[in-house]
Design a protein around this motif. Structure first.
Motif: not given
Length: 351
Positions: A290-318
């Motif tokens: 059930q690949h779509e299911s476990w991948i969707s599950n993992m994205l909940i974690y990885y999306d939060k992690s990405y947003q956390f890292d993105l927030d460290k960037h200067n918004p003027k450079t994004i």
């Protein structure tokens, strides 16, 4: 003696034309070496330690005599190995500093008709060059975006448009997540990673933009040096958007055919961050394809992690770029348009 001493600049000209031979011990070679070189050790790991200890305690003369005593009985084997592996009888040789070991190997091979080019300064000169090169100020443009937006694919296609790219994950043999090492070759040492990275950068025009993917400072066991990582963090970042359906589809394409036991091991490593229930569900989904299911599950974690890292960037450079529903060629054209707009300004404060 049919030997020519060469500089590092001459190495660049000769490589690819003749074999490069590393005369250092097996452990030294495994730790790091000039890419493309072949190991033909004069002293084994144990012998090198023995000679080095003698050098520190009793000086160069006794260490040199001991070195010849140890390697002497193997002279003929070294010569035979060279003849079998390098039938054209031309080699470029180096050791740690261009000293005793490469001199001995050069003498041995010259005695049987080899044309030898010996690198002045040895591997130390090469490593000094690569160390400094990966710590220069570089004109970078970073591709960001959540897991599954296809950053690596975009990088690879950008090369067909004449763009300069640096694929750090390919050099590190790791995709940069808990799942990143699955199906990959063993990672190089940090030092060898920098050598490989420098080999790529040496061929780039430093006055032109180099595209690379947004990374954390650690890629698997590899750690990007502080100076280059600071350069990445200060560079403009294009935050790519794709639909969740597109992202899941791309991740499924890459990971669904990989060994289940390795996917399960990767999920298990994330158990503390995912929680017991989500971990159990993801493992069951992997077992049941059930690949779509476990991948969707993992994205909940990885999306939060990405947003956390993105927030460290200067918004003027994004810069945000929505590529939902677009093919890769159109996506690359839009990316290049943004690069050209940014290039009319100051791309990197270091420049």
């Amino acid at each position: 003696m049919n030997e020519h001493l060469i500089s590092l600049d001459e190495l660049w000209e000769l490589r690819g034309q003749i074999p490069i031979v590393d005369a250092r011990s097996e452990n030294e070679f495994q730790q790091s070496h000039i890419p493309g070189s072949i190991n033909l050790p004069i002293l084994t790991n144990e012998e090198r330690i023995r000679v080095g200890t003698l050098y520190k305690k009793e000086g160069s003369l006794k260490a040199t005599i001991e070195g010849f005593k140890l390697v002497g009985p193997r002279f003929y084997r070294i010569q035979n190995t060279a003849v079998e592996n390098f039938p054209e009888k031309k080699v470029l040789i180096y050791c740690w500093r261009g000293g005793m070991r490469s001199q001995i190997l050069s003498w041995l091979l010259s005695m049987i008709g080899f044309q030898v080019y010996r690198l002045v300064g040895g591997y130390k000169a090469y490593r000094t060059f690569t160390f400094q090169l990966v710590r220069r100020d570089w004109n970078l443009l970073v591709l960001g975006g959540k897991t599954g937006v296809g950053k690596t694919r975009l990088l690879n296609v950008l090369t067909s448009y004449g763009e300069q790219i640096l694929d750090l994950e390919a050099i590190a043999n790791h995709r940069g997540s808990a799942f990143g090492g699955i199906g990959q070759k063993p990672q190089p040492s940090v030092e060898q990673f920098e050598n490989l990275m420098a080999e790529e950068l040496r061929q780039k025009d430093p006055n032109q933009v180099i595209w690379l993917e947004n990374e954390s400072q650690r890629i698997g066991k590899i750690i990007i040096n502080d100076k280059f990582f600071e350069c990445m963090e200060s560079a403009p970042l294009i935050d790519i958007k794709k639909s969740e359906e597109e992202r899941i589809g791309l991740i499924k394409e890459i990971y669904s055919t990989l060994p289940k036991e390795e996917l399960i091991a990767a999920v298990t490593r994330l158990k503390k961050k995912l929680g017991g229930l989500r971990t159990t569900q993801a493992i069951e989904d992997i077992i049941n394809d059930q690949h779509e299911s476990w991948i969707s599950n993992m994205l909940i974690y990885y999306d939060k992690s990405y947003q956390f890292d993105l927030d460290k960037h200067n918004p003027k450079t994004i810069q945000t770029l929505d590529l939902t529903g677009l093919d890769i060629e159109k996506s690359c054209q839009l990316l290049i348009n943004i690069k050209n707009l940014l290039n009319g300004k100051q791309i990197n404060p270091a420049h």
